[in-house]
Write an enzyme that holds these catalytic residues in place. Structure first.
Site, PDB file in Angstrom:
ATOM      1  CE1 TYR A 108      14.777  58.255 -14.195  1.00 12.08           C
ATOM      2  CE2 TYR A 108      15.064  56.226 -15.617  1.00 12.08           C
ATOM      3  CZ  TYR A 108      14.296  57.456 -15.138  1.00 12.08           C
ATOM      4  OH  TYR A 108      13.295  57.872 -15.803  1.00 12.08           O
ATOM      5  CB  CYS A 130      14.120  49.277  -6.651  1.00 15.75           C
ATOM      6  SG  CYS A 130      15.340  49.960  -7.863  1.00 15.75           S
ATOM      7  CE  LYS A 153      11.785  59.768  -4.159  1.00 16.19           C
ATOM      8  NZ  LYS A 153      13.223  59.225  -3.677  1.00 16.19           N
TER       9      LYS A 153
HETATM   10  N1  LIG Z   1      16.499  53.259 -10.467  1.00 19.46           N
HETATM   11  C1  LIG Z   1      17.196  53.155  -9.389  1.00 19.46           C
HETATM   12  O1  LIG Z   1      17.058  54.105  -8.495  1.00 19.46           O
HETATM   13  C2  LIG Z   1      18.091  52.068  -8.873  1.00 19.46           C
HETATM   14  C3  LIG Z   1      18.701  52.339  -7.624  1.00 19.46           C
HETATM   15  C4  LIG Z   1      19.658  51.111  -7.216  1.00 19.46           C
HETATM   16  C5  LIG Z   1      19.827  50.028  -8.155  1.00 19.46           C
HETATM   17  N2  LIG Z   1      19.014  49.849  -9.331  1.00 19.46           N
HETATM   18  C6  LIG Z   1      19.368  48.743  -9.969  1.00 19.46           C
HETATM   19  O2  LIG Z   1      20.165  49.045 -11.173  1.00 19.46           O
HETATM   20  C7  LIG Z   1      19.928  48.413 -12.439  1.00 19.46           C
HETATM   21  C8  LIG Z   1      19.702  49.412 -13.220  1.00 19.46           C
HETATM   22  O3  LIG Z   1      18.662  50.424 -13.143  1.00 19.46           O
HETATM   23  P1  LIG Z   1      18.411  51.472 -13.712  1.00 19.46           P
HETATM   24  O4  LIG Z   1      17.224  52.091 -13.057  1.00 19.46           O
HETATM   25  O5  LIG Z   1      19.373  52.358 -14.006  1.00 19.46           O
HETATM   26  O6  LIG Z   1      17.884  50.878 -15.161  1.00 19.46           O
HETATM   27  P2  LIG Z   1      17.701  51.744 -16.407  1.00 19.46           P
HETATM   28  O7  LIG Z   1      16.873  51.166 -17.451  1.00 19.46           O
HETATM   29  O8  LIG Z   1      17.356  53.038 -16.425  1.00 19.46           O
HETATM   30  O9  LIG Z   1      19.297  51.475 -17.391  1.00 19.46           O
HETATM   31  C9  LIG Z   1      19.660  50.384 -17.774  1.00 19.46           C
HETATM   32  C10 LIG Z   1      20.204  50.611 -19.179  1.00 19.46           C
HETATM   33  O10 LIG Z   1      20.720  49.394 -19.554  1.00 19.46           O
HETATM   34  C11 LIG Z   1      20.890  49.387 -20.887  1.00 19.46           C
HETATM   35  N3  LIG Z   1      21.354  47.823 -21.331  1.00 19.46           N
HETATM   36  C12 LIG Z   1      20.621  46.885 -21.090  1.00 19.46           C
HETATM   37  N4  LIG Z   1      21.160  45.803 -21.863  1.00 19.46           N
HETATM   38  C13 LIG Z   1      22.595  46.361 -22.157  1.00 19.46           C
HETATM   39  C14 LIG Z   1      23.639  45.653 -22.862  1.00 19.46           C
HETATM   40  N5  LIG Z   1      23.838  44.477 -22.989  1.00 19.46           N
HETATM   41  N6  LIG Z   1      24.660  46.385 -23.100  1.00 19.46           N
HETATM   42  C15 LIG Z   1      24.615  47.848 -22.757  1.00 19.46           C
HETATM   43  N7  LIG Z   1      23.721  48.592 -22.326  1.00 19.46           N
HETATM   44  C16 LIG Z   1      22.535  47.624 -22.102  1.00 19.46           C
HETATM   45  C17 LIG Z   1      19.691  49.731 -21.442  1.00 19.46           C
HETATM   46  O11 LIG Z   1      19.506  50.257 -22.657  1.00 19.46           O
HETATM   47  C18 LIG Z   1      19.467  50.822 -20.108  1.00 19.46           C
HETATM   48  O12 LIG Z   1      19.577  52.139 -20.869  1.00 19.46           O
HETATM   49  C19 LIG Z   1      18.738  47.316 -12.006  1.00 19.46           C
HETATM   50  O13 LIG Z   1      19.227  46.351 -11.733  1.00 19.46           O
HETATM   51  C20 LIG Z   1      18.195  48.244 -10.811  1.00 19.46           C
HETATM   52  O14 LIG Z   1      17.375  47.152 -10.132  1.00 19.46           O
HETATM   53  C21 LIG Z   1      18.297  50.883  -9.855  1.00 19.46           C
HETATM   54  O1  LIG Z   2       7.466  57.174   3.903  1.00 17.91           O
HETATM   55  C1  LIG Z   2       7.516  56.895   2.628  1.00 17.91           C
HETATM   56  C2  LIG Z   2       8.614  56.818   1.893  1.00 17.91           C
HETATM   57  C3  LIG Z   2       8.578  56.557   0.309  1.00 17.91           C
HETATM   58  N1  LIG Z   2       7.323  56.110  -0.038  1.00 17.91           N
HETATM   59  C4  LIG Z   2       6.978  55.602  -1.350  1.00 17.91           C
HETATM   60  O2  LIG Z   2       7.905  54.754  -1.583  1.00 17.91           O
HETATM   61  C5  LIG Z   2       8.286  54.885  -2.984  1.00 17.91           C
HETATM   62  C6  LIG Z   2      10.076  54.574  -3.074  1.00 17.91           C
HETATM   63  O3  LIG Z   2      10.375  55.832  -2.650  1.00 17.91           O
HETATM   64  P1  LIG Z   2      12.076  55.802  -2.718  1.00 17.91           P
HETATM   65  O4  LIG Z   2      12.686  54.546  -1.689  1.00 17.91           O
HETATM   66  O5  LIG Z   2      12.442  57.275  -2.006  1.00 17.91           O
HETATM   67  O6  LIG Z   2      12.428  55.938  -4.020  1.00 17.91           O
HETATM   68  P2  LIG Z   2      13.607  54.850  -5.002  1.00 17.91           P
HETATM   69  O7  LIG Z   2      14.094  55.619  -6.119  1.00 17.91           O
HETATM   70  O8  LIG Z   2      12.580  53.716  -5.325  1.00 17.91           O
HETATM   71  O9  LIG Z   2      14.628  54.199  -3.807  1.00 17.91           O
HETATM   72  C7  LIG Z   2      14.487  52.780  -3.249  1.00 17.91           C
HETATM   73  O10 LIG Z   2      15.008  52.019  -4.195  1.00 17.91           O
HETATM   74  C8  LIG Z   2      16.071  52.190  -4.820  1.00 17.91           C
HETATM   75  C9  LIG Z   2      16.438  51.194  -5.852  1.00 17.91           C
HETATM   76  O11 LIG Z   2      16.719  49.917  -5.186  1.00 17.91           O
HETATM   77  C10 LIG Z   2      17.259  52.173  -3.544  1.00 17.91           C
HETATM   78  O12 LIG Z   2      18.400  52.174  -4.154  1.00 17.91           O
HETATM   79  C11 LIG Z   2      16.958  53.202  -2.502  1.00 17.91           C
HETATM   80  O13 LIG Z   2      17.934  53.136  -1.369  1.00 17.91           O
HETATM   81  C12 LIG Z   2      15.534  52.907  -1.964  1.00 17.91           C
HETATM   82  O14 LIG Z   2      14.986  53.956  -1.284  1.00 17.91           O
HETATM   83  C13 LIG Z   2       7.941  55.868  -3.702  1.00 17.91           C
HETATM   84  O15 LIG Z   2       6.608  55.661  -4.379  1.00 17.91           O
HETATM   85  C14 LIG Z   2       7.504  56.580  -2.311  1.00 17.91           C
HETATM   86  O16 LIG Z   2       6.428  57.663  -2.559  1.00 17.91           O
HETATM   87  C15 LIG Z   2       6.258  56.060   0.800  1.00 17.91           C
HETATM   88  O17 LIG Z   2       5.166  55.839   0.375  1.00 17.91           O
HETATM   89  N2  LIG Z   2       6.364  56.316   2.074  1.00 17.91           N
END
Ligand SMILES: NC(=O)c1ccc[n+]([C@@H]2O[C@H](COP(=O)([O-])OP(=O)(O)OC[C@H]3O[C@@H](n4cnc5c(N)ncnc54)[C@H](O)[C@@H]3O)[C@@H](O)[C@H]2O)c1
Ligand SMILES: O=c1ccn([C@@H]2O[C@H](COP(=O)(O)OP(=O)(O)O[C@H]3O[C@H](CO)[C@@H](O)[C@H](O)[C@H]3O)[C@@H](O)[C@H]2O)c(=O)[nH]1
Length: 429
Positions: free
Chosen positions: A11, A272, A335
C-alpha cells in the site's frame, strides 16, 4: 540516470514509487517484492490495491521508468537509492509480544542489501519503525567487509489510504532524517532533490534520524488520540442527550483545535494506528517511562471500548439478544475508498455479534467474500505479514453471508450496522 529500487510493493511502496516515477521522468524506479501474485497484479490491469487515481498514474509510467519485479537482488544491486517499505507487524511472540514491532522482514531486507551490493548506496527507511532502528540497520549494513558505504535515511510516509495519490501529490510535509555528518547531509540532499521535483521546498523538512523516526509514531498517536477523544465524548453525549456531531463541530471551530479528525465512529481501524501506538507504548516502557506509556495506552483502550459499546448497544436495544436475528453490515473496509480490511472495526463488531449468535449479511463495494471470511477466522496481528506467509483459514463462518449490494444485505434484516462511510450508502432508500 538515478536509479531507485523499493523493496515492498504494498500500500505504501506501490503508490509512493508510482508517484515518484510520474513526477521524476529522469529517475528509473523499480518496485520489487517477494510476493509473486502481488507483482503479477502490479503488472496487470487489475492492480493489487484499490486506490482512487492510482491506475492512471501507473498506466502513465509503467514500462517507461516504472517497473515491478520479483528480481529483488538485481534491482537492489543496480540502485543508487534503496527504499525499504516492508511489513513491520506487531510481534506475536517473544520479548515485547503484543506491542513491539517485529523487524524480521526489515532485517532480512537489510541483510540482503548488504549481501548483494557492489556499490555505495543510500538506504531509506520508508516503513514505520521504532525510533533507533536506523542504528541497528547501520550495523547490519556496515559489517559487510566489502568496503561499500551506506547512508541510512529515515523518510516516513504520511499518506492515508483512500487519498494516497492526492496525499503524495500535495503532501503537508515530506520528512527526511539523516546523520549529521558531511556524508549524511549529502545523502539527505540527494533524496531531497527527488522530492523537490514536485514538492515545494518549504514542505521538505530535514531533521536528525531519531526525530524523523519518532515523528511518524508521534503523528499517528496524535491523530488516533483525537478520534479516541471524540469517541469518549460520544459515550457521554449518548448518556446526556447531547449530540456528538454538534459538539465536535462546535469544538472544531476553535482555530486552535481545528475541524479535522473529529468524527466520532465505531472506532479507528487500519493497519497503522493501533500497531504504531502499541509500538510507542513499548518504546516508552523500555525507556523507563511507564506514565507516558500508560497515557498512550489509553487511546487504544478507548478504541476497544467504543467497538464493544457499539455491539452492546445493538444487543441491548434488541431485547438483549440477537440470537438468530439477521443483522446487515454495510461496509467492511476500515474506511471508504479502500478495499483494505486490516484492523477494521467491522471485524470486532461482527465477532461480537456472532458471539451472541446473530446471522450476519455483509456488503462492501470493494471487499471480497474470501477476504471477509479470512478476516473473521484469522488470529490477531496475523494479517500484517506478507500474504504468502499468512495462514490459510481452513474453515468459514457459516452464520456469515456476503451480499452483492446493500439492498440484498438488508432484506428482512432486524438491524443494520453502517460501518464504513462509503458515499453510495448516503443515497440508499
Ligand atoms: N498502509 C499505509 O497506509 C501506511 C502508511 C504509512 C506507513 N506505512 C508503513 O509502511 C510499511 C509497509 O506498509 P504497507 O501497508 O505497504 O504493507 P503491505 O503489507 O501492503 O506491503 C509490504 C510488502 O512488503 C513485502 N515484503 C516483505 N518482506 C519482504 C522482503 N524481504 N523482500 C521483498 N518484499 C518483502 C510483502 O510481500 C508486501 O507486499 C509498514 O511499516 C507500515 O506501517 C503504511
Ligand atoms: O475523524 C475521524 C477520522 C478517521 N477515523 C477513522 O480512523 C481510521 C484511520 O483513518 P485514516 O487516518 O484516514 O487512514 P489511514 O490510512 O489509517 O492513515 C493513517 O495511518 C497512516 C499509516 O501510518 C498514516 O500515514 C496517515 O497519515 C494516517 O492518517 C479509519 O478507521 C477512520 O474511519 C475516525 O474514526 N474519525
Amino acid at each position: 540516470m538515478v536509479k531507485i529500487c523499493c523493496i515492498g510493493a504494498g500500500y505504501v511502496g506501490g503508490p509512493t514509487m508510482a508517484v515518484i516515477a510520474l513526477k521524476c521522468p529522469s529517475v528509473e524506479v523499480a518496485v520489487v517484492d517477494i510476493s509473486v501474485p502481488r507483482i503479477t497484479a502490479w503488472n496487470s490491469d487489475q492492480l493489487p490495491i484499490y486506490e482512487p487515481g492510482l491506475d492512471d498514474v501507473v498506466k502513465q509510467c509503467r514500462g517507461k521508468n516504472l517497473f515491478f519485479s520479483t528480481d529483488v537482488e538485481k534491482h537492489v544491486r543496480e540502485a543508487d537509492i534503496v527504499f525499504v517499505s516492508v511489513n513491520t507487524p506487531t510481534k506475536t511472540r517473544g520479548l515485547g509480544a503484543g506491542k513491539a514491532a517485529d523487524l524480521t522482514y526489515w532485517e532480512s531486507a537489510a541483510r540482503m542489501i548488504a549481501d548483494v551490493s557492489v556499490s555505495d548506496k543510500i538506504v531509506v527507511e520508508k516503513s514505520t519503525v521504532p525510533v533507533k532502528t536506523a542504528e541497528a540497520i547501520e550495523k547490519i549494513l556496515m559489517h559487510n567487509s566489502k568496503g561499500i558505504k551506506f547512508q541510512i535515511l529515515s523518510n516516513p510516509e504520511f499518506l492515508a489510504e483512500g487519498t494516497a495519490i492526492e496525499d503524495l501529490f500535495y503532501p503537508d510535509r515530506v520528512l527526511i532524517g539523516g546523520r549529521e555528518t558531511p556524508e549524511g547531509f549529502k545523502a539527505v540532499k540527494a533524496l531531497k532533490d527527488v522530492y523537490a521535483q514536485w514538492v515545494p521546498e518549504d514542505r521538505i523538512l530535514t531533521t536528525n534520524l531519531w526525530s524523523a523516526e519518532l515523528t511518524k509514531l508521534a503523528a499517528n498517536a496524535f491523530l488516533a488520540q483525537r478520534i479516541s477523544s471524540v469517541n469518549a465524548m460520544s459515550a457521554l453525549c449518548e448518556a446526556t442527550g447531547a449530540n456528538v456531531s454538534e459538539v465536535s463541530y462546535a469544538v472544531g471551530k476553535d482555530s486552535r483545535i481545528g475541524p479535522k479528525f473529529l468524527n466520532s465512529s465505531v472506532g479507528f481501524g487500519g493497519s497503522c494506528f493501533q500497531k504504531d501506538i502499541l509500538n510507542l507504548v513499548y518504546i516508552c516502557e523500555c525507556n523507563g517511562l511507564p506514565e507516558v506509556a500508560e497515557y498512550w495506552k489509553q487511546v487504544i483502550k478507548i478504541n476497544d471500548y467504543q467497538k464493544t459499546r457499539f455491539v452492546n448497544r445493538i444487543v441491548s436495544s434488541m431485547f438483549n439478544t440477537v440470537s438468530n436475528k439477521k443483522i446487515a453490515v454495510l461496509g467492511f473496509a476500515f474506511k471508504k475508498d479502500t478495499g483494505d480490511t486490516r484492523e477494521t472495526p467491522a471485524i470486532d463488531v461482527c465477532k461480537g455479534l456472532l458471539g451472541d449468535k446473530a446471522r450476519i449479511s455483509i456488503y462492501d463495494p470493494q471487499v471480497t467474500e474470501e477476504q471477509i471470511q479470512r478476516d473473521l477466522t484469522m488470529n490477531k496481528f496475523d494479517w500484517d505479514h506478507p500474504i504468502h506467509l499468512q495462514p490459510m483459514s481452513p474453515t468459514t463462518v457459516k452464520q456469515v453471508s456476503v451480499a452483492w449490494d446493500a439492498y440484498a444485505a438488508t432484506k428482512d434484516a432486524h438491524g443494520i450496522c453502517l460501518l464504513t462511510e462509503w458515499d453510495e450508502f448516503k443515497t440508499l432508500d
